[in-house]
Design a protein around this motif. Sequence first.
Motif, short mmCIF file in Angstrom:
data_model
loop_
_atom_site.label_atom_id
_atom_site.label_comp_id
_atom_site.label_asym_id
_atom_site.label_seq_id
_atom_site.Cartn_x
_atom_site.Cartn_y
_atom_site.Cartn_z
N GLY A 15 -6.82 3.65 20.32
CA GLY A 15 -5.58 4.43 20.72
C GLY A 15 -5.69 4.95 22.20
O GLY A 15 -6.67 4.72 22.90
N GLU A 16 -4.56 5.68 22.73
CA GLU A 16 -4.73 6.16 24.03
C GLU A 16 -3.91 7.74 23.92
O GLU A 16 -3.26 7.94 22.99
CB GLU A 16 -3.72 5.39 25.01
N SER A 17 -4.05 8.36 25.01
CA SER A 17 -3.75 9.76 24.97
C SER A 17 -2.34 9.96 24.83
O SER A 17 -1.78 10.94 24.05
CB SER A 17 -4.28 10.42 26.29
N GLU A 96 2.64 9.75 39.20
CA GLU A 96 1.83 9.46 40.61
C GLU A 96 0.72 8.88 40.49
O GLU A 96 0.45 8.16 41.35
CB GLU A 96 1.60 10.87 41.04
N ILE A 97 -0.09 8.91 39.19
CA ILE A 97 -1.55 8.05 39.15
C ILE A 97 -1.24 6.98 38.81
O ILE A 97 -2.45 6.09 38.62
CB ILE A 97 -2.35 8.95 38.20
N LYS A 98 -0.23 6.23 38.96
CA LYS A 98 -0.08 4.77 38.70
C LYS A 98 -0.61 4.20 39.84
O LYS A 98 -1.14 2.98 39.40
CB LYS A 98 1.33 4.67 38.38
N SER A 99 -0.59 4.70 40.75
CA SER A 99 -1.16 4.13 42.01
C SER A 99 -2.19 4.96 42.65
O SER A 99 -3.40 4.45 43.27
CB SER A 99 -0.12 3.80 43.27
N LYS A 100 -2.37 6.26 42.50
CA LYS A 100 -3.19 7.24 43.18
C LYS A 100 -4.42 7.56 42.18
O LYS A 100 -3.99 8.08 40.90
CB LYS A 100 -2.60 8.56 43.80
N ILE A 101 -5.56 7.13 42.33
CA ILE A 101 -6.64 7.46 41.46
C ILE A 101 -7.14 8.55 41.76
O ILE A 101 -7.35 9.19 42.45
CB ILE A 101 -7.69 6.34 41.61
N HIS A 105 -12.22 11.06 37.44
CA HIS A 105 -11.51 10.27 36.16
C HIS A 105 -11.90 8.82 36.12
O HIS A 105 -12.56 8.22 37.02
CB HIS A 105 -10.21 10.40 36.08
N GLY A 106 -11.71 8.19 35.19
CA GLY A 106 -12.01 6.74 34.93
C GLY A 106 -10.69 5.78 35.39
O GLY A 106 -10.54 4.82 35.24
N ASP A 107 -9.80 6.35 36.31
CA ASP A 107 -8.64 5.69 36.56
C ASP A 107 -9.35 4.42 37.28
O ASP A 107 -8.53 3.35 37.11
CB ASP A 107 -7.71 6.52 37.66
N TYR A 108 -9.99 4.72 38.16
CA TYR A 108 -10.26 3.66 39.33
C TYR A 108 -11.29 2.35 38.55
O TYR A 108 -10.97 1.42 38.47
CB TYR A 108 -11.11 4.05 40.55
N THR A 109 -12.16 2.87 37.79
CA THR A 109 -12.99 1.92 37.03
C THR A 109 -12.13 1.07 35.95
O THR A 109 -12.49 -0.03 35.65
CB THR A 109 -14.20 2.61 36.42
N GLY A 110 -11.33 2.19 35.43
CA GLY A 110 -10.47 1.38 34.41
C GLY A 110 -9.58 0.31 34.79
O GLY A 110 -9.36 -0.82 34.16
N PHE A 111 -8.87 0.86 36.07
CA PHE A 111 -8.10 -0.25 36.73
C PHE A 111 -8.81 -1.78 36.97
O PHE A 111 -8.12 -2.54 36.80
CB PHE A 111 -7.59 0.30 37.97
N ILE A 112 -10.05 -1.47 37.48
CA ILE A 112 -10.84 -2.78 38.00
C ILE A 112 -11.29 -3.46 36.75
O ILE A 112 -10.99 -4.69 36.77
CB ILE A 112 -12.06 -2.25 38.73
N LYS A 115 -7.87 -4.85 35.04
CA LYS A 115 -7.09 -5.56 35.89
C LYS A 115 -5.76 -5.02 36.08
O LYS A 115 -4.95 -5.73 36.29
CB LYS A 115 -6.92 -7.11 35.47
N GLY A 116 -5.97 -3.78 36.00
CA GLY A 116 -4.62 -2.88 36.29
C GLY A 116 -3.53 -2.85 35.01
O GLY A 116 -2.48 -2.37 35.04
N PHE A 117 -3.98 -3.35 33.88
CA PHE A 117 -3.07 -3.33 32.83
C PHE A 117 -3.38 -2.01 31.72
O PHE A 117 -2.76 -2.09 31.09
CB PHE A 117 -3.23 -4.71 31.79
N ASN A 118 -4.27 -1.35 32.26
CA ASN A 118 -4.62 -0.25 31.55
C ASN A 118 -3.56 0.90 31.24
O ASN A 118 -2.91 0.90 32.25
CB ASN A 118 -5.93 0.47 32.01
N ASP A 119 -3.47 1.61 30.32
CA ASP A 119 -2.47 2.58 30.11
C ASP A 119 -3.03 4.07 30.76
O ASP A 119 -4.10 4.50 30.46
CB ASP A 119 -2.36 3.07 28.67
N PHE A 120 -2.57 4.20 31.97
CA PHE A 120 -3.13 5.35 32.89
C PHE A 120 -2.62 6.66 32.17
O PHE A 120 -2.96 7.79 32.82
CB PHE A 120 -2.59 5.26 34.20
N ARG A 121 -1.44 6.79 31.45
CA ARG A 121 -0.98 7.96 30.98
C ARG A 121 -2.05 8.95 30.56
O ARG A 121 -2.57 8.86 29.31
CB ARG A 121 0.20 7.86 30.37
N GLY A 122 -2.02 10.13 31.00
CA GLY A 122 -3.10 11.07 30.32
C GLY A 122 -4.73 10.41 30.38
O GLY A 122 -5.46 11.26 29.64
N GLY A 123 -5.02 9.38 30.94
CA GLY A 123 -6.37 9.12 31.05
C GLY A 123 -6.34 7.92 29.92
O GLY A 123 -7.20 7.23 29.93
N GLY A 124 -5.15 7.56 29.30
CA GLY A 124 -5.34 6.28 28.46
C GLY A 124 -6.39 6.43 27.26
O GLY A 124 -6.37 7.46 26.64
#
Length: 363
Positions: A15-17, A96-101, A105-112, A115-124
Amino acid sequence: MSSIIGNKLKISLFGESHGEAAGIVIDGLPPGIELNLEYIDEHMKRRAPGQSVLSTPRREEDKYSIVSGYFQGKTTGTPLCALIYNENINSKDYNEIKSKIRPGHGDYTGFIKYKGFNDFRGGGHFSGRLTAPLTFAGAIAMQILQSKKIYIVSRIKSIKDISDDDGINLHENEINRLTKMNFPVLSSDKLKLMQEKISEAKENNNSVGGVIETYIVNVPAGYGGPFFDSVESKLSHMIFSIPAVKGIEFGAGFDITKLTGNNANDEFIITNNKITTTTNNNGGILGGITNGMPIVFRTAIKPTSSIGISQHTVDLHEMKETEINVAGRHDPCIVPRVIPAINGAAALVILDLILERDGELWI
């Protein structure tokens, strides 16, 4: 799914946040265990957001739905699956955090990694929201252990630079008292100072962290194993699965380095025909195996990463440096809400160790 495999229990989180639900699958629970749902509800409520003015305004009831492995009030022995639906969602705060990490948080590491398909909302999937199903599973393990007089209790050892008093009483009444507290500390004076420290951080759009001290009482000697299967290894593996955990130490921890061998060693004695030790610097574990003394460990929880202060970051889409002011609803300190997750995670490890050696007949 994110999974951890014990020798008997297998746990998978999903699941995700801000998805429809978060959930858990527990494989390996023995059949015929009667679940006390009210007991589980109590633990879920202590972890749930929005229960205090010192926590996030996001309010979730954390009501769960058991969809398999449970029939006529008892476990069936097949995989038990529970869902916890997300109800109070405000995803626009995360555009905003769709592009700004976000820093911390795990935004950058999750994106890498994804491959950018992670659910970023609330940290996913990286969100502390996933500790809700973990707490659910842990509450099941805790009530099984309690049926054998094995208790797990945690207290807030410190918030930022404010430390609680020493001298915890591990009698059952005190364990029950601390377990029912939303902000478990020994000293009422230190409680006030800690809460003032959190309120100050909240007013300044900032956050603070702290240390949680955990005791596991009445685990007999002989559980665990040397090296890779040590009790420390297994507990550390599980505890570090909880977001925001940055350190763990057992017994005297790093302070044992300040002692000499004769002070650090726990000397053996006989008390009421039972072998015990005069001290507990090794935290109830010798050679990776329980020695019958209380298992003691402390967990370092970092300050909440989401803060309302402008910070430097990078825009991944434009590949340029920029600034971010994190919106949304966040805790100025997540330490009190982490306690049920730590207790539950520890309970799952201890239950797995016992089932490994003694089997289902132990229950």
